[in-house]
Design a protein around this motif. Structure first.
Motif, PDB file in Angstrom:
ATOM      1  N   ASP A 129     -23.483  -7.644 -29.984  1.00 12.05           N
ATOM      2  CA  ASP A 129     -22.241  -8.288 -29.572  1.00 12.05           C
ATOM      3  C   ASP A 129     -21.837  -9.302 -30.635  1.00 12.05           C
ATOM      4  O   ASP A 129     -22.545 -10.298 -30.841  1.00 12.05           O
ATOM      5  N   PRO A 130     -20.706  -9.078 -31.319  1.00 13.78           N
ATOM      6  CA  PRO A 130     -20.305  -9.970 -32.412  1.00 13.78           C
ATOM      7  C   PRO A 130     -19.781 -11.324 -31.950  1.00 13.78           C
ATOM      8  O   PRO A 130     -19.516 -12.198 -32.778  1.00 13.78           O
ATOM      9  N   GLU A 131     -19.653 -11.514 -30.640  1.00 13.86           N
ATOM     10  CA  GLU A 131     -19.134 -12.772 -30.108  1.00 13.86           C
ATOM     11  C   GLU A 131     -20.237 -13.728 -29.656  1.00 13.86           C
ATOM     12  O   GLU A 131     -19.990 -14.924 -29.498  1.00 13.86           O
ATOM     13  N   VAL A 132     -21.421 -13.213 -29.425  1.00 14.41           N
ATOM     14  CA  VAL A 132     -22.510 -14.022 -28.861  1.00 14.41           C
ATOM     15  C   VAL A 132     -23.280 -14.718 -29.979  1.00 14.41           C
ATOM     16  O   VAL A 132     -23.684 -14.092 -30.959  1.00 14.41           O
ATOM     17  N   GLU A 133     -23.468 -16.005 -29.812  1.00 15.36           N
ATOM     18  CA  GLU A 133     -24.246 -16.809 -30.765  1.00 15.36           C
ATOM     19  C   GLU A 133     -25.686 -16.930 -30.274  1.00 15.36           C
ATOM     20  O   GLU A 133     -25.953 -16.818 -29.074  1.00 15.36           O
ATOM     21  N   LEU A 134     -26.600 -17.199 -31.166  1.00 12.41           N
ATOM     22  CA  LEU A 134     -27.993 -17.455 -30.795  1.00 12.41           C
ATOM     23  C   LEU A 134     -28.130 -18.954 -30.543  1.00 12.41           C
ATOM     24  O   LEU A 134     -27.957 -19.762 -31.462  1.00 12.41           O
ATOM     25  N   HIS A 140     -28.070 -18.066 -38.986  1.00  9.49           N
ATOM     26  CA  HIS A 140     -27.159 -17.814 -37.855  1.00  9.49           C
ATOM     27  C   HIS A 140     -25.879 -17.188 -38.397  1.00  9.49           C
ATOM     28  O   HIS A 140     -25.458 -17.498 -39.517  1.00  9.49           O
ATOM     29  N   ARG A 141     -25.257 -16.339 -37.580  1.00  7.11           N
ATOM     30  CA  ARG A 141     -24.084 -15.590 -38.021  1.00  7.11           C
ATOM     31  C   ARG A 141     -23.102 -16.471 -38.792  1.00  7.11           C
ATOM     32  O   ARG A 141     -22.680 -17.521 -38.323  1.00  7.11           O
ATOM     33  N   GLN A 142     -22.805 -16.009 -39.984  1.00  6.59           N
ATOM     34  CA  GLN A 142     -21.832 -16.588 -40.899  1.00  6.59           C
ATOM     35  C   GLN A 142     -22.278 -17.870 -41.603  1.00  6.59           C
ATOM     36  O   GLN A 142     -21.510 -18.412 -42.395  1.00  6.59           O
ATOM     37  N   HIS A 196     -23.063  -7.879 -37.208  1.00  6.18           N
ATOM     38  CA  HIS A 196     -22.710  -8.315 -35.858  1.00  6.18           C
ATOM     39  C   HIS A 196     -23.855  -9.051 -35.149  1.00  6.18           C
ATOM     40  O   HIS A 196     -23.637  -9.618 -34.074  1.00  6.18           O
ATOM     41  N   ALA A 197     -25.043  -9.051 -35.736  1.00  8.53           N
ATOM     42  CA  ALA A 197     -26.177  -9.740 -35.112  1.00  8.53           C
ATOM     43  C   ALA A 197     -25.924 -11.243 -35.096  1.00  8.53           C
ATOM     44  O   ALA A 197     -25.302 -11.796 -36.011  1.00  8.53           O
ATOM     45  N   ALA A 198     -26.388 -11.890 -34.053  1.00 11.12           N
ATOM     46  CA  ALA A 198     -26.222 -13.342 -33.933  1.00 11.12           C
ATOM     47  C   ALA A 198     -27.036 -14.085 -34.982  1.00 11.12           C
ATOM     48  O   ALA A 198     -26.658 -15.162 -35.426  1.00 11.12           O
ATOM     49  N   ALA A 199     -28.169 -13.485 -35.373  1.00 12.25           N
ATOM     50  CA  ALA A 199     -29.031 -14.124 -36.369  1.00 12.25           C
ATOM     51  C   ALA A 199     -29.757 -13.055 -37.165  1.00 12.25           C
ATOM     52  O   ALA A 199     -29.979 -11.942 -36.698  1.00 12.25           O
TER      53      ALA A 199
END
Length: 176
Positions: free
Chosen positions: A18-23, A53-55, A76-79
């Motif tokens: 899920d590209p919207e979910v953060e870790l 973490h993403r980005q 798309h992974a959160a981390a």
């Protein structure tokens, strides 16, 4: 099949994240804590981790060293977590790092997260990008996150993602 904890029985390595979910910070700390408590020969703990973490910059430096076909879904992974070993006996260190990553993976399952481990990537490029000290060798990258939509994947990956999960029978794994 023998009775198996659901944490292991339902664990799998998705490519659809899920590209919207953060870790969350607590979840990231929990994953690394699980790895820290993994057994190691002589309690040497010959592993080190880099967490992106993403980005963030670390995530970007890890991602660019993955093969292009893996970047399509890993982005798309959160981390992204790099697992490296610190040398010594390379076989023992690799085994111990594997234990640590396995513990991280089971903890991820307990948190409702999924992990997809990668061993094919540019190790030298990653070591340079992360400015790793001599003797620290990256062996695995783990993409971590919550499940996403498999239909967002390219067709060839979608088919693998939605296929039935298979394992060899136990008898085929036993040495005779």
């Amino acid at each position: 099949m023998a009775d198996l904890t659901p944490l292991l029985a339902f664990r799998w390595s998705p490519r659809a994240f899920d590209p919207e979910v953060e870790l969350a910070g607590d979840d990231a700390a929990s994953l690394l804590e699980a790895a820290r408590w993994a057994p190691s020969a002589g309690n040497a703990q010959p592993w080190r981790f880099a967490l992106g973490h993403r980005q963030d910059e670390t995530w970007k430096r890890i991602l660019v060293n993955l093969p292009e076909h893996d970047q399509t879904w890993a982005r798309h992974a959160a981390a992204l977590v790099v697992g490296a070993h610190t040398g010594g006996d390379p076989e023992r260190a690799a085994y111990d790092l594997g234990q640590a990553v396995a513990h991280l993976t089971v903890q991820a399952s307990a948190l409702g997260l999924h992990v997809h481990q990668l061993t094919r990537f540019d190790r030298a490029g990653l070591a340079t990008e992360l400015d790793l000290a001599p003797g620290i060798r990256p062996l695995v990258v783990a993409a971590v996150g919550r499940l996403g939509d498999p239909y967002a994947l390219p067709a060839e990956l979608r088919a693998r993602e939605t296929a039935l999960r298979r394992r060899r029978p136990l008898a085929a794994l036993l040495l005779r």
